[in-house]
Scaffold this active site. Structure first.
Site, PDB file in Angstrom:
ATOM      1  N   ALA A   1       0.831  -1.199   0.000  1.00  0.00           N
ATOM      2  CA  ALA A   1       0.000   0.000   0.000  1.00  0.00           C
ATOM      3  C   ALA A   1       0.868   1.252   0.000  1.00  0.00           C
ATOM      4  CB  ALA A   1      -0.931  -0.009   1.213  1.00  0.00           C
TER       5      ALA A   1
ATOM      6  N   HIS B   1      -6.677  -4.125   4.488  1.00  0.00           N
ATOM      7  CA  HIS B   1      -7.491  -5.168   5.122  1.00  0.00           C
ATOM      8  C   HIS B   1      -8.947  -4.714   5.233  1.00  0.00           C
ATOM      9  CE1 HIS B   1      -3.799  -7.232   5.526  1.00  0.00           C
ATOM     10  NE2 HIS B   1      -3.388  -6.676   6.652  1.00  0.00           N
TER      11      HIS B   1
END
Length: 273
Positions: free
Chosen positions: A109, A146
């Site tokens: 990310a 997530h």
């Protein structure tokens, strides 16, 4: 053969390893001991090469010359991925001037956001703490991964940037390369491929027995409702998870081509089983 496997305390990882760790998918070749740790901790442990197999961020593979990427067990977004959240609808153009919470410097990310907006001021913290840090004003924005990609609205936060969508559009639909599993090169390639097949079969078993695999995964729900966890698992356990195939491999290689050209990682020899 005894091997130690590291995976994250996340429902999608639990789903993938369900068949293997419960003995539903037996092996004549491997006896498994598993270790649970946050993804950034597993990234760092992989640097020390102290786990035989471990989940890592794809980004971390740039620093793991002594590991081989497995073809099974990858986390790829199909048109979706990490997002940036904030309390107010701030302009994405201002992000490089603001302080952004990130879930770790070796996470994919973080690398993807750098590719998207350039360098920016950041602070590392546990991914599950990021929404609260944004809400409490400790940071201007947060890069979330997530299941927090799905639950941020429940904390009265808003999405201001969609990194997964940017990757999808800028690569003509390549899957978003986020997580993968690697195996230490102290094992020969035949053993690595044999374990890769074992993981492949475990993931396939979970997909064939979704209800029981999801029930098992709920132990890592962090208090999130079952419907949200089911949605999250189905997002990140997909056909490319079973075997990355050409699209998955191409997306990983493209990520590192871009990162190398921008000086975010050094050129290295990528090893895929």
């Amino acid at each position: 053969m005894k091997i130690t496997i590291g995976h994250t305390p996340d429902s999608d990882d639990a789903f993938m390893f369900y068949g293997m760790l419960t003995g539903k998918v037996p092996s004549n070749d491997f006896t498994v001991n598993h270790v649970i740790a946050d993804i950034e901790e597993l990234n760092r442990r992989a640097l020390d090469n102290d786990l035989d197999v471990t989940a890592v961020s794809v980004h971390a593979c740039a620093y793991l010359p002594n590991h081989t990427i497995l073809r099974s067990g990858g986390s790829f977004g199909i048109g979706y991925g990490p997002i940036v959240i904030a309390k107010t609808n701030i302009s994405p153009e201002t992000l490089p001037k603001l302080k952004i919470a990130i879930p770790g410097k070796m996470t994919s990310a973080f690398l993807l956001l750098q590719l998207m907006i350039g360098k920016f001021d950041y602070i590392e913290m546990k991914f599950s703490d990021i929404p609260a840090a944004v809400r409490d004003g400790k940071v201007d924005a947060g890069l979330v991964i997530h299941e927090t990609q799905l639950s941020y609205e429940s904390e009265n936060l808003i999405k201001i940037l969609d990194v997964g969508k940017w990757w999808d559009q800028s690569t003509n639909g390549l899957p978003v390369p986020l997580g993968t599993n690697v195996m230490s090169n102290r094992f020969d390639i035949e053993t690595i491929r044999k374990f890769d097949k074992y993981l492949h079969d475990s993931i396939a078993y979970g997909l064939e027995h979704q209800k029981e695999a999801l029930d098992y995964s709920m132990q890592y729900s962090r208090g999130k409702p079952e419907a949200l966890i089911e949605k999250f698992v189905k997002m990140y356990v997909n056909p490319i998870t079973v075997d990355m195939g050409k699209p998955g491999e191409q997306s990983i290689r493209h990520l590192f081509d871009l990162a190398t050209k921008q000086g975010l990682v050094q050129k290295f020899n990528l090893q895929i089983s």
